[in-house]
Design a protein around this motif. Structure first.
Motif, PDB file in Angstrom:
ATOM      1  N   VAL A 317       8.501   5.828  -4.241  1.00  0.00           N
ATOM      2  CA  VAL A 317       7.802   5.009  -3.253  1.00  0.00           C
ATOM      3  C   VAL A 317       8.512   5.163  -1.921  1.00  0.00           C
ATOM      4  O   VAL A 317       9.720   4.956  -1.814  1.00  0.00           O
ATOM      5  CB  VAL A 317       7.769   3.528  -3.666  1.00  0.00           C
ATOM      6  CG1 VAL A 317       7.158   2.677  -2.552  1.00  0.00           C
ATOM      7  CG2 VAL A 317       6.970   3.347  -4.949  1.00  0.00           C
ATOM      8  N   LEU A 318       7.759   5.558  -0.893  1.00  0.00           N
ATOM      9  CA  LEU A 318       8.260   5.624   0.469  1.00  0.00           C
ATOM     10  C   LEU A 318       7.520   4.581   1.289  1.00  0.00           C
ATOM     11  O   LEU A 318       6.284   4.615   1.369  1.00  0.00           O
ATOM     12  CB  LEU A 318       8.025   7.015   1.068  1.00  0.00           C
ATOM     13  CG  LEU A 318       8.815   8.170   0.444  1.00  0.00           C
ATOM     14  CD1 LEU A 318       8.275   9.510   0.928  1.00  0.00           C
ATOM     15  CD2 LEU A 318      10.287   8.050   0.811  1.00  0.00           C
ATOM     16  N   ALA A 319       8.257   3.648   1.882  1.00  0.00           N
ATOM     17  CA  ALA A 319       7.621   2.534   2.603  1.00  0.00           C
ATOM     18  C   ALA A 319       8.482   2.141   3.788  1.00  0.00           C
ATOM     19  O   ALA A 319       9.711   2.256   3.749  1.00  0.00           O
ATOM     20  CB  ALA A 319       7.422   1.335   1.673  1.00  0.00           C
ATOM     21  N   PRO A 320       7.863   1.640   4.857  1.00  0.00           N
ATOM     22  CA  PRO A 320       8.644   1.215   6.027  1.00  0.00           C
ATOM     23  C   PRO A 320       9.465  -0.029   5.727  1.00  0.00           C
ATOM     24  O   PRO A 320       9.094  -0.849   4.881  1.00  0.00           O
ATOM     25  CB  PRO A 320       7.575   0.938   7.087  1.00  0.00           C
ATOM     26  CG  PRO A 320       6.331   0.650   6.312  1.00  0.00           C
ATOM     27  CD  PRO A 320       6.416   1.479   5.068  1.00  0.00           C
ATOM     28  N   VAL A 375       4.306  10.782  -5.456  1.00  0.00           N
ATOM     29  CA  VAL A 375       4.849   9.974  -4.362  1.00  0.00           C
ATOM     30  C   VAL A 375       3.786   8.982  -3.925  1.00  0.00           C
ATOM     31  O   VAL A 375       2.620   9.364  -3.731  1.00  0.00           O
ATOM     32  CB  VAL A 375       5.252  10.853  -3.157  1.00  0.00           C
ATOM     33  CG1 VAL A 375       5.687   9.978  -1.984  1.00  0.00           C
ATOM     34  CG2 VAL A 375       6.358  11.820  -3.543  1.00  0.00           C
ATOM     35  N   PHE A 376       4.170   7.717  -3.810  1.00  0.00           N
ATOM     36  CA  PHE A 376       3.291   6.735  -3.180  1.00  0.00           C
ATOM     37  C   PHE A 376       3.828   6.492  -1.783  1.00  0.00           C
ATOM     38  O   PHE A 376       4.964   6.049  -1.601  1.00  0.00           O
ATOM     39  CB  PHE A 376       3.255   5.423  -3.969  1.00  0.00           C
ATOM     40  CG  PHE A 376       2.463   4.343  -3.260  1.00  0.00           C
ATOM     41  CD1 PHE A 376       1.114   4.518  -3.011  1.00  0.00           C
ATOM     42  CD2 PHE A 376       3.071   3.163  -2.846  1.00  0.00           C
ATOM     43  CE1 PHE A 376       0.383   3.531  -2.342  1.00  0.00           C
ATOM     44  CE2 PHE A 376       2.355   2.180  -2.195  1.00  0.00           C
ATOM     45  CZ  PHE A 376       1.005   2.363  -1.946  1.00  0.00           C
ATOM     46  N   LEU A 377       3.007   6.790  -0.785  1.00  0.00           N
ATOM     47  CA  LEU A 377       3.410   6.695   0.615  1.00  0.00           C
ATOM     48  C   LEU A 377       2.686   5.524   1.277  1.00  0.00           C
ATOM     49  O   LEU A 377       1.464   5.533   1.421  1.00  0.00           O
ATOM     50  CB  LEU A 377       3.077   8.000   1.340  1.00  0.00           C
ATOM     51  CG  LEU A 377       3.363   8.056   2.842  1.00  0.00           C
ATOM     52  CD1 LEU A 377       4.842   7.847   3.120  1.00  0.00           C
ATOM     53  CD2 LEU A 377       2.886   9.386   3.418  1.00  0.00           C
ATOM     54  N   ALA A 378       3.454   4.515   1.663  1.00  0.00           N
ATOM     55  CA  ALA A 378       2.914   3.393   2.430  1.00  0.00           C
ATOM     56  C   ALA A 378       3.285   3.647   3.885  1.00  0.00           C
ATOM     57  O   ALA A 378       4.468   3.598   4.244  1.00  0.00           O
ATOM     58  CB  ALA A 378       3.515   2.074   1.946  1.00  0.00           C
ATOM     59  N   ALA A 379       2.292   3.939   4.721  1.00  0.00           N
ATOM     60  CA  ALA A 379       2.626   4.386   6.075  1.00  0.00           C
ATOM     61  C   ALA A 379       1.448   4.229   7.020  1.00  0.00           C
ATOM     62  O   ALA A 379       0.290   4.194   6.605  1.00  0.00           O
ATOM     63  CB  ALA A 379       3.066   5.854   6.041  1.00  0.00           C
ATOM     64  N   SER A 380       1.775   4.161   8.297  1.00  0.00           N
ATOM     65  CA  SER A 380       0.779   4.210   9.360  1.00  0.00           C
ATOM     66  C   SER A 380       0.427   5.666   9.629  1.00  0.00           C
ATOM     67  O   SER A 380       1.105   6.584   9.128  1.00  0.00           O
ATOM     68  CB  SER A 380       1.353   3.576  10.628  1.00  0.00           C
ATOM     69  OG  SER A 380       2.406   4.387  11.140  1.00  0.00           O
TER      70      SER A 380
END
Length: 506
Positions: A317-320, A375-380
């Motif tokens: 998980v990639l998140a700000p 990969v789960f990408l939480a992003a703008s």
């Protein structure tokens, strides 16, 4: 998810506090517990060994090894690792093992987070023993100061316990304690819209109203819609004015503050209210309240359920590093784990696009040692445009999933070519606008769609509220009303090809 520690003990434990399941039993420093309760010397036990056992599905052995490894650390980190062991024991329903571990955690070592974890473990065990009432009584009540991962776990257990207590078999359930009997209109011929027309949300409010009016002209011209400007008169006063003018149902307000203002005076809610936001921490849901909005957690949960069903069971998980990032990554993780998936690593990155993103990606990949399947990408959009090429260069074989937040809603093929290949959730209205070439005609296409669906729900609420199995094919997704009167959406999946979104099969 198993604990991971790095070079120094304190750094190990700081990371471990952010994410993991709980389970272990307590003994003297160099002992660990057998299934019959006896202790065995295991002076070389490490968290890394426990991680490996957990990843192999050997949960009981993992719990025992976590407990043995706890002796390596000082208080309160030692107790945190023991609680990890206890969580695993509770998850397999072993009451003796769980209680043995919990007994080894002294009250003096229970700081705020560890105290909440202990309560969570007890509640998890109660739920595994089919005692939802005890689980609900045991869960911590103040979630404000908990880590995002633990907060999501507590909410997940609360929902499961409430579903079980209501005979719903562990399905969707209210996340609050008291849901009052629904106020359902007999018919809807007059609709009021409480929306801001000026200020920071003025342009958004205007776009939502255009969506409402478009839907009325398309499907129910005989129904009147009256606009009430919340920014001019306040939510309570405008709601009362709308009811006095004969509204059968009120759509809005849009912002949480105005919604909280209305819910602070539930006695004024004499007509159904379809809010365009959520107050998920409410302890009571008035009978008049229905909640609808573009909830990012819905999309994260849909990605989790879809990817786990496709056999992608280990995720990065990639998140700000932001409250939004915590919310969306926490929702994904809870849903993914509930479906049998394992989040191997959560990597936070700077909320403002940064040159450090390469290091973030490399750290995440190194931590997973090639075991991740997605990969789960939480992003703008701006964040995703930087992250996607880095991931493609470092791990080209890993599929990337995201939510609609990676697409601005306006076609810009030159910039969005960097997003090619990402699978993400998208609303039907955006895909329709892309196909017709009209998407860029709207400043906020998703808000326009929200307005259209808000009118559709409001107009059909008499039948939707009385038939919980009703699903509506809306412009923001496939819509259904949950037991707590929150509207849940299921979206389409799309991907980018040459910088332009296109629909893909489910």
């Amino acid at each position: 998810m198993p604990l991971r520690f790095h070079q120094s003990i304190l750094k190990y434990c700081a990371i471990a506090l952010l994410a993991v399941p709980l389970m272990l039993q307590g003994c003297s420093p160099n002992d660990f517990i057998n299934t019959d309760g006896s202790s065995v010397t295991q002076g070389n036990a490490t968290v890394e060994q426990a991680n490996a056992l957990f990843n192999q599905g050997k949960k009981r052995e993992a719990a025992q090894t976590y407990y043995a490894a706890a002796a390596r650390y000082p208080t309160p980190q030692r107790e945190r690792v023991i609680l990890q062991a206890a969580e695993i024991a509770a998850s397999i329903g072993d009451a003796n093992l769980t209680n043995t571990y919990l007994a080894k955690v002294p009250a003096s070592a229970l700081d705020g987070e560890n105290r909440a974890r202990q309560a969570y473990v007890r509640a998890l065990l109660a739920l595994q023993q089919n005692n939802p009432a005890l689980a609900l009584r045991t869960l911590p009540t103040n979630l404000d100061n908990l880590s995002p991962a633990l907060r999501e776990k507590v909410k997940h257990i609360q929902q499961r316990a409430q579903a079980m207590a209501s005979g719903n078999g562990g399905g969707a359930a209210p996340s609050v304690q008291n849901v009052q009997t629904a106020l359902v209109p007999t018919s809807v011929t007059r609709v009021a819209a409480l929306l801001p027309q000026s200020g920071a949300l003025g342009s958004v409010g205007q776009e939502i109203y255009r969506g409402i009016d478009t839907a009325r002209n398309s499907v129910a011209r005989e129904t009147s819609v009256q606009l009430y400007d919340v920014s001019a008169g306040g939510a309570v006063a405008q709601y009362q004015r709308a009811v006095a003018d004969g509204a059968d149902i009120v759509i809005g307000p849009l912002d949480k503050e105005s919604l909280a203002e209305l819910l602070a005076q539930p006695q004024v809610l004499s007509k159904p209210l379809l809010s365009l936001n959520y107050l998920t921490n409410s302890r009571n849901i008035p009978g008049a309240l229905y909640q609808f909005g573009l909830l990012p957690e819905d999309e994260a949960r849909q990605v989790a359920e879809t990817t786990s069903a496709r056999g992608l069971r280990t995720a990065i998980v990639l998140a700000p590093a932001s409250s939004w990032g915590d919310r969306i990554s926490g929702a994904f993780r809870a849903a993914y784990q509930a479906k049998g998936g394992q989040v191997i690593n959560i990597q936070q990155f700077a909320d403002t696009p940064s040159n450090a993103y390469l290091q973030n990606v490399q750290n995440a990949l190194a931590a997973t040692q090639g075991r991740a399947s997605m990969v789960f990408l939480a992003a703008s959009p701006s964040q995703a445009r930087l992250m996607r090429p880095l991931l493609a260069a470092q791990a080209p074989e890993l599929p990337i999933y995201a939510t609609s937040h990676i697409f601005s809603g306006r076609v810009d093929a030159g910039k969005d070519a960097d997003l090619d290949g990402i699978m993400y959730t998208e609303i039907p209205w955006v895909m329709e606008g892309l196909q017709s070439g009209t998407l860029n005609n709207s400043q906020f296409p998703r808000m326009f769609a929200l307005g259209m669906d808000a009118f559709l729900i409001a107009k059909n609420l008499p039948s939707i509220a009385r038939n919980p199995n009703t699903q509506v094919n809306g412009k923001t997704g496939n819509i259904r009303l949950m037991g707590n009167r929150q509207v849940q959406r299921t979206l389409l999946f799309a991907t980018f090809a040459n910088g332009v979104p296109q629909a893909v099969g489910q």
